[in-house]
Design an enzyme around this catalytic site. Structure first.
Site, PDB file in Angstrom:
ATOM      1  N   ALA A 141      -7.625  -1.269  17.256  1.00  0.00           N
ATOM      2  CA  ALA A 141      -7.216  -0.858  15.905  1.00  0.00           C
ATOM      3  C   ALA A 141      -7.897   0.450  15.495  1.00  0.00           C
ATOM      4  CB  ALA A 141      -7.550  -1.968  14.911  1.00  0.00           C
ATOM      5  N   ASP A 178       0.865  -1.183   0.000  1.00  0.00           N
ATOM      6  CA  ASP A 178       0.000   0.000   0.000  1.00  0.00           C
ATOM      7  C   ASP A 178       0.898   1.228   0.000  1.00  0.00           C
ATOM      8  OD1 ASP A 178      -2.340  -1.452   0.195  1.00  0.00           O
ATOM      9  OD2 ASP A 178      -2.498  -1.254   2.376  1.00  0.00           O
ATOM     10  N   GLY A 212      -3.354  -5.655   2.136  1.00  0.00           N
ATOM     11  CA  GLY A 212      -4.066  -6.804   1.552  1.00  0.00           C
ATOM     12  C   GLY A 212      -4.816  -7.479   2.685  1.00  0.00           C
ATOM     13  N   GLY A 256     -12.090  -4.406  10.403  1.00  0.00           N
ATOM     14  CA  GLY A 256     -12.712  -5.676  10.003  1.00  0.00           C
ATOM     15  C   GLY A 256     -11.687  -6.795   9.886  1.00  0.00           C
ATOM     16  N   ASP A 257     -10.504  -6.487   9.388  1.00  0.00           N
ATOM     17  CA  ASP A 257      -9.463  -7.514   9.252  1.00  0.00           C
ATOM     18  C   ASP A 257      -8.929  -7.950  10.621  1.00  0.00           C
ATOM     19  OD1 ASP A 257      -9.680  -7.549   6.518  1.00  0.00           O
ATOM     20  OD2 ASP A 257      -8.051  -6.123   6.194  1.00  0.00           O
ATOM     21  N   ASP A 291      -9.086   5.964  13.141  1.00  0.00           N
ATOM     22  CA  ASP A 291      -9.097   5.456  11.759  1.00  0.00           C
ATOM     23  C   ASP A 291      -9.691   4.045  11.805  1.00  0.00           C
ATOM     24  OD1 ASP A 291      -8.565   4.507   9.244  1.00  0.00           O
ATOM     25  OD2 ASP A 291      -6.429   4.942   9.277  1.00  0.00           O
TER      26      ASP A 291
END
Ligand code: ATP
Length: 301
Positions: free
Chosen positions: A273, A12, A38, A242-243, A237
């Protein structure tokens, strides 16, 4: 009970700008940085940091980007199942403006070409009791084949079918499906999380989790609904929450916990997170995930 995460990994590159450029315009960014991303890699890192034995199956190129990806992930888990292709490694260019809005362009040659059953030793390592975690970045036929192979081997399968491809999501070989509220609506056409979860179970999943952002998540298992509230945090943020949720859920399941206990711990991990910038950079540390584990275990005594 090892976790096998099968999916994608990319670089990224994030550019911070005052405003988005106009077509044809060249704009200097206020700053830029490279990181590994990813959904596959993010979930594998989160699972590994819970202390689970994680193997990660993904494809990279043979370029400098692949060397960077290996370097960044080397402390997280065993990298022997990264498949090398004569293609550019996958990458996303993310442009973030002053309001926090983003534009993202992704090159996905490696993920689009990846077939873990043919290219890696996935079939030989999958065993009874393993947990297989997949996302929506590989071709849907490949994802379905991996899920079916894992079920045939006696593994527990977790599918987070994000990003949705527009094709129907096949849940026949899925034990636990995890979607956010938007995805639940897109798949089922039902805006109500509980009804959507019941629909996902009717479509074949044994259990369904709908994540609800600041409202936590809804778990449907054995016909019963469990509403798990989020942990209150100051939001910095939310990207990657979700990851972290999916990876940690899989990791905590390896401790022999129930799905409900694992989801409670995953909600606590995702809240950490959300309180930090970045995606992979925002993933809680091993020490933080162990602390959550100890708290959940103490509460269940
Ligand atoms: P993202 O795409 O931002 O990574 P998502 O859309 O896949 O996330 P969400 O439902 O937004 O998924 O978030 C996943 C989990 O993260 C939620 O179930 C919740 O536990 C946690 N979470 C998300 N937003 C917040 C928030 N504002 N406060 C506390 N926890 C949150």
């Amino acid at each position: 009970m090892p976790v096998r995460v099968v999916g994608n990994v990319c670089i990224d590159t994030t550019f911070r700008v005052d405003r988005f450029p106009q077509p044809g315009e060249t704009l200097n960014a206020r700053g830029h940085a490279d990181g590994v991303g990813g959904k596959g890699a993010n979930q594998a890192v989160a699972a590994a940091r819970t202390g689970a034995d994680v193997r990660f199956f993904a494809a990279v190129g043979t370029d400098l980007a692949a060397a960077f990806i290996r370097e960044q992930l080397k402390g997280e888990f065993d990298l022997r199942h990264l498949s090398e292709k004569p293609l550019p490694s996958d990458r996303s260019t993310i442009v973030v403006n002053r309001d926090g809005e983003n534009l993202i362009i992704s090159g996905i040659d490696c993920a689009a070409d990846f077939d873990p059953l043919r290219e890696t030793g996935l079939l030989t390592v999958l065993a009874h009791g393993d947990i297989l975690v997949m996302q929506g970045n590989l071709r849907s036929t490949v994802t379905d084949a991996c899920l079916r192979a894992a079920k045939a081997a006696g593994a527990t399968t977790i599918l987070n079918p994000s990003p949705l491809s527009g094709e129907a999501v096949d849940l026949a070989a899925v034990d636990i499906v995890i979607v956010n509220q938007g995805e639940a609506f897109e798949i089922t056409g039902d805006p109500d999380p509980e009804r959507a979860a019941r629909d996902l179970v009717r479509r074949g999943a044994k259990a369904a989790i709908v994540t609800l952002g600041a409202a936590g998540c809804l778990l449907l298992e054995d016909g019963a609904v469990d509403q798990i509230p989020a942990v209150k945090v100051v939001v910095v943020d939310t990207s990657g929450a979700g990851d972290v949720f999916c990876g940690c859920l899989a990791g905590y399941l390896t401790k022999g916990w129930t799905l409900a206990q694992s989801a409670r711990a995953a909600v606590a991990a995702a809240a950490l997170a959300v309180g930090r910038p970045g995606t992979l950079e925002a993933c809680p540390s091993r020490a933080e995930l162990t602390k959550i584990m100890n708290t959940v275990e103490a509460e269940s005594l």
